[in-house]
Structure formats: C-alpha cells, structure tokens
Design an enzyme around this catalytic site. Sequence first.
Site, mmCIF file in Angstrom:
data_model
loop_
_atom_site.group_PDB
_atom_site.id
_atom_site.type_symbol
_atom_site.label_atom_id
_atom_site.label_comp_id
_atom_site.label_asym_id
_atom_site.label_seq_id
_atom_site.Cartn_x
_atom_site.Cartn_y
_atom_site.Cartn_z
ATOM 1 N N ASP A 100 0.805 -1.226 0.000
ATOM 2 C CA ASP A 100 0.000 0.000 0.000
ATOM 3 C C ASP A 100 0.834 1.269 0.000
ATOM 4 O OD1 ASP A 100 -2.570 -1.107 -0.120
ATOM 5 O OD2 ASP A 100 -2.572 -1.521 2.032
ATOM 6 N N ASP A 135 -5.573 -5.306 -5.933
ATOM 7 C CA ASP A 135 -5.315 -3.901 -5.644
ATOM 8 C C ASP A 135 -3.878 -3.503 -5.990
ATOM 9 O OD1 ASP A 135 -7.041 -5.443 -3.946
ATOM 10 O OD2 ASP A 135 -7.408 -3.701 -2.697
#
Length: 408
Positions: free
Chosen positions: A122, A183
């Site tokens: 992330d 993602d």
Amino acid sequence: MKKLIAFCVAACLTACQKETQPLDVDKTIDYCSSQVRRALDELRQNDGTYDYTMEPRNILNGDQQRGWNCRKASPQEWCSGFWPGILWMDYAATHDENVRRHAEGYTQPLSILTHEPVYDHDIGFLILSSYGKGYEITGRDDYRQLMLQAADSLALLYNPRVGTILSWPRHVSDYGGHNTIMDNMINLELLFWAANQIKGDTAHSHRLYHIAERHADVTMKYHFRPDGSCYHVAVYDTLTGQFIKGVTHQGYADSSMWARGQAWAIYGYTMVYRFTREQRFLDFAQKVTDIYLQRLRQTSNDWVPLWDMDDPRGLKAPKDASAACVVASALLELCQYVEPAKGKTYRDAAVSMLSDLSTPDYQSRERNVAFLQHSTGHHPAGSEIDASIIYADYYYLEALLRLKDSKE
C-alpha cells in the site's frame, strides 16, 4: 472480431440502460469544491489549527456527525493519502492557495513512509495519491525524491521466483504462501513512473520497469478466470513461484466478481498500457472491462455496481459507489487508446456512471461533508458498509477532472 465484441457490449449497455440525467461537469466539480471547504471547516480544531497527522477515512451509515472519521497517518492506514490527493486536485481546479496550504499540510506526515521499513504494497497507494498528485501539480523536487525512495521500498517486496510483489507480508502464513492482491496493480504506476524518472541510471531504471511489467504479466496469467473476471487474492509458493490458488478476502466468494477488485484490474491494466504501449496489455484491459460492463448491466439497476456482482441478495445487497468511481476514471483514459467505436462505448459508459453518481441518490450533499455515499469497504468483515469512504471521493474527483480535460 473486435468490432463484434464492441457492438455486443454497446448493445447490452443500450438495451439495459435506464435514462440518466445530463451531467454538468463544471457544476459537479464546483459541488466537490464546496464539500472540500465544508470538510476543512469540520476538521478545524477548537483553537483554529489542524492536526495534519489525522487523515479522513469514512463517515459511516448512521453516524450523527457530518464530518469525517479520521485515522492517524501511518504505513498501516492505506487510505491516508487520498485526502491530501483530493486537496491537490481541488487546488488544481480552483487555484485556491488556502487549499494548497492544507494539501501540503496533510501530505507532509506521509513522509514517514520512507523512514521506516516497507510495511506492505500500500505504500504505492499512499504515495501516489498524495505526493504523486502534489508533484504532478507543483513539480516540487522534494516530492519527486520522496516518490523515488518509495518506489525503491515497494520494489523490496518483489519475489523474482514468483514474479509479483508481495502484498501482505503479515499474512503469508495465513494464506500459506506469497500473496498478491488485485489492488496491487495500482501500485505498479509508482514503479513505472520511477523507471522513467531515472533513465540515466540504466540498471536501476530497467529493474523497476521489469518488476512492474513482470508483475502485470504474471497477474494476467494467474489472477483471472477465463471470462476475464478476477480473484481478489492469488497465492503462490514462496520458494518455487508455483501458483497455488485464487481466493477472496473482501468479496462474497472465491468464485464471485467483487466489484472493486475488478475495478482495480480495469484501472491497473489501462495504466500499464499507458507506460508500456504493449498490445497485450491493451487487449487485456478491454477484456476485463467488457466482462465488468456486461455483468454490471445484468446485476444492477443503474451504473453503480453491487458491492459483489454475485451476492445472492441481488438488488437488496449494498452498492459500491467507490468501484463505479474507479472504473469511470479508468474508462476515460482507456477510451483514448482503443478504436473509435469501442472508445465511444467506454466514454459513454463513464459519463453514465458519473451522471448516476452525481444524483441525489449518491451525492452526500447536506447529509455530510463527503462527496458521495453508498460505498462498501470490507463487507465480509462488516466494515464500512453503505458508507462514505475517502477513496470513492478521490476517484470521483479524478474522473470528473479527466472528463473536463477531455472536453477542452
């Protein structure tokens, strides 16, 4: 064959589409700007200052307050970059120096990401949405340098035996191997961007580019079903690199189409084509888009998907406005790369998505200070269901600005 597919997709969309209201892009961007200012008013502390370390995350269904629930900026809080990104985009649209000051303020705490060991994939989301937007708008060299450091940190998670970046180091034992989530496709942009920035250092540049391209290729091979729908998580043997299984983490089932996961795939492969100009990535971006649009019209009563298109509750299941925002933004880029008829189909779909999102059914308006409501975060965990979520607003504004730029 491509013309036939484009015709079939367009026919399906036209046949199933309910009438949408015309979209006034400038008016809608102004609405977002007004909500930004309302949010800044709510975020001001009693002494008139701001705690820039606390980043907006959500406003939950049933919350009595109008303002954002905030979380401490940290490597563990993957949404920390979206609010500064919204501020940077609003500044680009309005040239409001007060908004710029707050954009800088909310961006600065994320510099911690380059001072600590990389936590997970992330870091790409966190840096691209904050420092990335800031650098795009201001050209500040300190932002550029921090982004380059972050790219090198992200590259540390690459496993050459597997050919992908490890998403969640903390969950390797839980999944029984090297895990890569859909993602992660978004984070490849940081590597491609950095590779272009450091072309003078050929070996370094080639390494970052290779990691990003190979991740996209391996993901394309193992992370998708034959029809183009994706698993949320692909699990590989850490030592041999062999693909083990595809499962879900946030979707309804291992075999279902989790809407936001498919949205990440559309956005991700469109971006990969932007950097590589490799036809296989453009073809695949269209494949994952076409199955999304087909399933969308089969399962939803408008242009906003159910949180998972295989939820057996059908239209009684929660929607996910965030997925629609991500797809709309991606399609406004993808439509520029394909042949004209297909491009028109994609652009029309994006405009229809933004039109539906801009109605009272989805805009928060006076209910709270967010742009949108009716997003779903982590349904299996019972988290952020039918809520206003910061990344929905981020991709909504990005899509609106892309649409405005494409008209000018």
